[in-house]
Design a protein around this motif. Structure first.
Motif, PDB file in Angstrom:
ATOM      1  N   LYS A 186       2.714  17.787  -3.655  1.00 20.13           N
ATOM      2  CA  LYS A 186       3.846  18.353  -2.903  1.00 20.13           C
ATOM      3  C   LYS A 186       4.150  17.500  -1.672  1.00 20.13           C
ATOM      4  O   LYS A 186       5.275  17.462  -1.200  1.00 20.13           O
ATOM      5  N   LYS A 187       3.111  16.856  -1.150  1.00 20.04           N
ATOM      6  CA  LYS A 187       3.304  15.966   0.002  1.00 20.04           C
ATOM      7  C   LYS A 187       3.577  14.559  -0.540  1.00 20.04           C
ATOM      8  O   LYS A 187       2.801  14.043  -1.341  1.00 20.04           O
ATOM      9  N   GLN A 188       4.693  13.993  -0.120  1.00 16.88           N
ATOM     10  CA  GLN A 188       5.148  12.734  -0.717  1.00 16.88           C
ATOM     11  C   GLN A 188       5.287  11.627   0.322  1.00 16.88           C
ATOM     12  O   GLN A 188       5.556  11.891   1.500  1.00 16.88           O
ATOM     13  N   LEU A 189       5.130  10.383  -0.145  1.00 16.95           N
ATOM     14  CA  LEU A 189       5.534   9.228   0.649  1.00 16.95           C
ATOM     15  C   LEU A 189       6.807   8.679   0.004  1.00 16.95           C
ATOM     16  O   LEU A 189       6.843   8.452  -1.203  1.00 16.95           O
ATOM     17  N   VAL A 190       7.848   8.509   0.800  1.00 17.94           N
ATOM     18  CA  VAL A 190       9.143   8.047   0.284  1.00 17.94           C
ATOM     19  C   VAL A 190       9.478   6.688   0.902  1.00 17.94           C
ATOM     20  O   VAL A 190       9.722   6.594   2.104  1.00 17.94           O
ATOM     21  N   PRO A 191       9.449   5.594   0.102  1.00 17.02           N
ATOM     22  CA  PRO A 191       9.868   4.303   0.650  1.00 17.02           C
ATOM     23  C   PRO A 191      11.387   4.293   0.823  1.00 17.02           C
ATOM     24  O   PRO A 191      12.105   4.757  -0.063  1.00 17.02           O
ATOM     25  N   LEU A 192      11.856   3.824   1.950  1.00 15.88           N
ATOM     26  CA  LEU A 192      13.295   3.826   2.207  1.00 15.88           C
ATOM     27  C   LEU A 192      13.849   2.413   2.104  1.00 15.88           C
ATOM     28  O   LEU A 192      13.380   1.497   2.766  1.00 15.88           O
ATOM     29  N   LEU A 193      14.863   2.241   1.272  1.00 19.56           N
ATOM     30  CA  LEU A 193      15.590   0.979   1.195  1.00 19.56           C
ATOM     31  C   LEU A 193      16.994   1.265   1.705  1.00 19.56           C
ATOM     32  O   LEU A 193      17.711   2.087   1.140  1.00 19.56           O
ATOM     33  N   LEU A 194      17.373   0.606   2.791  1.00 18.05           N
ATOM     34  CA  LEU A 194      18.682   0.867   3.385  1.00 18.05           C
ATOM     35  C   LEU A 194      19.809   0.441   2.454  1.00 18.05           C
ATOM     36  O   LEU A 194      19.811  -0.669   1.935  1.00 18.05           O
ATOM     37  N   ILE A 195      20.777   1.341   2.260  1.00 18.85           N
ATOM     38  CA  ILE A 195      22.014   0.999   1.544  1.00 18.85           C
ATOM     39  C   ILE A 195      23.150   1.162   2.549  1.00 18.85           C
ATOM     40  O   ILE A 195      23.608   2.283   2.808  1.00 18.85           O
ATOM     41  N   PRO A 196      23.575   0.044   3.190  1.00 19.93           N
ATOM     42  CA  PRO A 196      24.606   0.187   4.226  1.00 19.93           C
ATOM     43  C   PRO A 196      25.950   0.594   3.624  1.00 19.93           C
ATOM     44  O   PRO A 196      26.356   0.074   2.588  1.00 19.93           O
ATOM     45  N   LYS A 197      26.619   1.537   4.277  1.00 18.55           N
ATOM     46  CA  LYS A 197      27.949   1.994   3.835  1.00 18.55           C
ATOM     47  C   LYS A 197      28.865   2.048   5.048  1.00 18.55           C
ATOM     48  O   LYS A 197      28.452   2.500   6.119  1.00 18.55           O
ATOM     49  N   ALA A 198      30.117   1.629   4.837  1.00 15.92           N
ATOM     50  CA  ALA A 198      31.078   1.590   5.948  1.00 15.92           C
ATOM     51  C   ALA A 198      31.293   2.974   6.557  1.00 15.92           C
ATOM     52  O   ALA A 198      31.376   3.115   7.776  1.00 15.92           O
ATOM     53  N   GLU A 199      31.340   4.021   5.695  1.00 13.95           N
ATOM     54  CA  GLU A 199      31.613   5.360   6.257  1.00 13.95           C
ATOM     55  C   GLU A 199      30.467   5.818   7.158  1.00 13.95           C
ATOM     56  O   GLU A 199      30.687   6.525   8.145  1.00 13.95           O
ATOM     57  N   ASN A 200      29.242   5.407   6.844  1.00 10.92           N
ATOM     58  CA  ASN A 200      28.104   5.762   7.704  1.00 10.92           C
ATOM     59  C   ASN A 200      28.145   4.988   9.018  1.00 10.92           C
ATOM     60  O   ASN A 200      27.811   5.523  10.083  1.00 10.92           O
ATOM     61  N   LEU A 201      28.562   3.716   8.930  1.00 10.49           N
ATOM     62  CA  LEU A 201      28.677   2.913  10.145  1.00 10.49           C
ATOM     63  C   LEU A 201      29.777   3.489  11.048  1.00 10.49           C
ATOM     64  O   LEU A 201      29.606   3.602  12.262  1.00 10.49           O
ATOM     65  N   GLU A 202      30.869   3.905  10.440  1.00 12.27           N
ATOM     66  CA  GLU A 202      31.964   4.523  11.199  1.00 12.27           C
ATOM     67  C   GLU A 202      31.484   5.817  11.863  1.00 12.27           C
ATOM     68  O   GLU A 202      31.805   6.100  13.025  1.00 12.27           O
ATOM     69  N   SER A 230       0.840  -1.207   0.000  1.00 13.83           N
ATOM     70  CA  SER A 230       0.000   0.000   0.000  1.00 13.83           C
ATOM     71  C   SER A 230       0.874   1.257   0.000  1.00 13.83           C
ATOM     72  O   SER A 230       0.540   2.265  -0.619  1.00 13.83           O
ATOM     73  N   ALA A 231       2.035   1.197   0.686  1.00 14.02           N
ATOM     74  CA  ALA A 231       2.955   2.342   0.687  1.00 14.02           C
ATOM     75  C   ALA A 231       3.521   2.568  -0.713  1.00 14.02           C
ATOM     76  O   ALA A 231       3.644   3.713  -1.170  1.00 14.02           O
ATOM     77  N   MET A 232       3.851   1.474  -1.400  1.00 19.33           N
ATOM     78  CA  MET A 232       4.402   1.608  -2.755  1.00 19.33           C
ATOM     79  C   MET A 232       3.345   2.214  -3.698  1.00 19.33           C
ATOM     80  O   MET A 232       3.656   3.021  -4.571  1.00 19.33           O
ATOM     81  N   TRP A 233       2.097   1.835  -3.489  1.00 18.71           N
ATOM     82  CA  TRP A 233       0.995   2.376  -4.302  1.00 18.71           C
ATOM     83  C   TRP A 233       0.839   3.878  -4.041  1.00 18.71           C
ATOM     84  O   TRP A 233       0.735   4.680  -4.970  1.00 18.71           O
ATOM     85  N   THR A 234       0.853   4.252  -2.748  1.00 23.52           N
ATOM     86  CA  THR A 234       0.742   5.678  -2.392  1.00 23.52           C
ATOM     87  C   THR A 234       1.909   6.471  -2.983  1.00 23.52           C
ATOM     88  O   THR A 234       1.719   7.563  -3.522  1.00 23.52           O
ATOM     89  N   PHE A 235       3.115   5.914  -2.873  1.00 28.53           N
ATOM     90  CA  PHE A 235       4.311   6.551  -3.443  1.00 28.53           C
ATOM     91  C   PHE A 235       4.099   6.844  -4.931  1.00 28.53           C
ATOM     92  O   PHE A 235       4.346   7.956  -5.409  1.00 28.53           O
ATOM     93  N   ALA A 236       3.597   5.843  -5.669  1.00 26.54           N
ATOM     94  CA  ALA A 236       3.390   6.000  -7.119  1.00 26.54           C
ATOM     95  C   ALA A 236       2.328   7.063  -7.415  1.00 26.54           C
ATOM     96  O   ALA A 236       2.526   7.939  -8.268  1.00 26.54           O
ATOM     97  N   VAL A 237       1.220   7.000  -6.681  1.00 26.02           N
ATOM     98  CA  VAL A 237       0.120   7.954  -6.911  1.00 26.02           C
ATOM     99  C   VAL A 237       0.579   9.386  -6.646  1.00 26.02           C
ATOM    100  O   VAL A 237       0.298  10.310  -7.416  1.00 26.02           O
ATOM    101  N   LYS A 238       1.304   9.580  -5.543  1.00 24.59           N
ATOM    102  CA  LYS A 238       1.776  10.925  -5.187  1.00 24.59           C
ATOM    103  C   LYS A 238       2.757  11.458  -6.236  1.00 24.59           C
ATOM    104  O   LYS A 238       2.791  12.654  -6.520  1.00 24.59           O
ATOM    105  N   LYS A 239       3.575  10.562  -6.780  1.00 20.98           N
ATOM    106  CA  LYS A 239       4.525  10.966  -7.828  1.00 20.98           C
ATOM    107  C   LYS A 239       3.778  11.377  -9.103  1.00 20.98           C
ATOM    108  O   LYS A 239       4.046  12.422  -9.699  1.00 20.98           O
ATOM    109  N   ILE A 240       2.854  10.514  -9.510  1.00 22.05           N
ATOM    110  CA  ILE A 240       2.132  10.753 -10.774  1.00 22.05           C
ATOM    111  C   ILE A 240       1.316  12.043 -10.702  1.00 22.05           C
ATOM    112  O   ILE A 240       1.249  12.816 -11.660  1.00 22.05           O
ATOM    113  N   THR A 241       0.696  12.273  -9.544  1.00 23.67           N
ATOM    114  CA  THR A 241      -0.161  13.462  -9.404  1.00 23.67           C
ATOM    115  C   THR A 241       0.651  14.706  -9.029  1.00 23.67           C
ATOM    116  O   THR A 241       0.091  15.776  -8.814  1.00 23.67           O
ATOM    117  N   MET A 242       1.976  14.528  -8.929  1.00 23.28           N
ATOM    118  CA  MET A 242       2.894  15.634  -8.592  1.00 23.28           C
ATOM    119  C   MET A 242       2.478  16.347  -7.302  1.00 23.28           C
ATOM    120  O   MET A 242       2.552  17.577  -7.198  1.00 23.28           O
TER     121      MET A 242
END
Length: 329
Positions: free
Chosen positions: A269-285, A255-267
């Motif tokens: 201003k209020k957005q839902l952003v799905p977050l996919l973690l990209i682990p990086k060593a510098e961030n862990l440090e 449902s979040a992915m659907w909301t994300f798509a709808v908000k994008k298509i309808t442009m």
């Protein structure tokens, strides 16, 4: 020469929860090129671990069975594979293992050199093992989609953190305060004082009408929401968002992915952003250093021996941990 064996927990198919974790003796893994072999001192659990077991994240994270789960580990380097330049035997480290292979519920694990960082003596193994997935998710959400400057030099933002007493939430509150944000947080009644102690400016009991409506007691509109809870529709957030407000969903479902798509298509201003973690060593440090400097603290809900790791697994599934659940060999 006989292979050296280690104690580990594994599951052999999808489903079954804590009862499906079996105690086994398996060979100690060997580090390949650019890998280090760790003697584990602490492992932390994340909800994604049991969600993978449940099959909730197929087909993104298919499982090869049998599987030793968990990814967030701290320990000592015992051996290095070919090509490893930054570590030697005896180094104390924290590492994030691959979600595809796991390996953390064991006495030993192999980790990629590029997702391993040294652990200063001021940071204990349990505090360090708690950081990778939860700490990096909070950091990525606040600095990337939310655009917060953690040195406090940006303009003040109003941030809402849902499920603020959990693993990601308790780090998000502390990091947002480092970034000079005004933080509103939601949690259960028993954790209100705890979340205030992390620095939250306003705390809502999510079971009250005000908490369920997510309204800021001071009437502030949120520039960003670090959404760590489940089951709250975008329509609940929408009236509480500023003109360009974002809901950053750390566990986006269909449902979040659907909301994300709808908000994008309808442009919108209020957005839902799905977050996919990209682990990086510098961030862990970066996170390890914040803990070392006392600017961020890891809150530990409970510690469990590896011999009773299924109790920790059941506690994580139950979903009411305050801070992080740790397993120690």
């Amino acid at each position: 020469m006989a292979e050296k064996l280690m104690h580990a927990l594994q599951y052999e198919s999808y489903g079954g929860g804590a009862a499906a974790l079996k105690h086994v003796q398996v060979p100690v893994p060997s580090p390949k090129a650019n890998e280090v072999l760790l003697k584990l001192e602490a492992t932390s659990l994340n909800p994604v671990d049991w969600k993978i077991q449940k099959g909730m994240i197929r087909p993104f994270l298919p499982r090869k069975f049998p599987c030793i789960p968990a990814t967030d580990v701290a320990g000592e380097v015992l051996e290095v594979g070919s090509g490893v330049k930054n570590f030697k035997a005896g180094d104390k480290v924290v590492s994030v293992l691959s979600h595809l292979t796991g390996g953390g519920l064991a006495e030993y694990a192999v980790a990629s050199e590029k997702l391993t960082v040294k652990r200063p003596q001021e940071v204990g193994p349990a505090e360090a093992a708690a950081l990778p997935v939860a700490g990096l998710t909070a950091l990525q959400a606040l600095t990337n989609p939310a655009g917060l400057k953690l040195d406090g030099t940006g303009k003040q933002a109003n941030i809402l953190v849902t499920a603020a007493s959990g693993g990601v939430g308790h780090y998000a509150v502390q990091l947002a305060k480092l970034g000079n944000a005004h933080v509103t947080a939601t949690c259960g009644a028993r954790n209100i004082d705890f979340v205030k102690s992390l620095g939250a400016d306003e705390v809502l009991d999510y079971k009250t009408p005000e908490g369920a409506a997510l309204k800021s007691p001071s009437g502030k509109k949120y520039d960003s929401v670090i959404h760590c809870a489940n089951g709250i529709p975008f329509s609940t957030f929408e009236p509480n968002l500023s003109e360009n407000g974002k809901v950053i969903d750390i566990t986006p479902g269909p449902s979040a992915m659907w909301t994300f798509a709808v908000k994008k298509i309808t442009m919108s201003k209020k957005q839902l952003v799905p977050l996919l973690l990209i682990p990086k060593a510098e961030n862990l440090e970066f996170m390890v250093n914040l803990v070392k400097e006392g600017k961020v603290k890891t809150v530990i809900d409970s510690k469990h021996p590896l011999s009773k790791a299924e109790d920790a697994w059941a506690k994580s599934i139950d979903g009411h941990a305050t801070g992080k659940i740790i397993i120690e060999p």
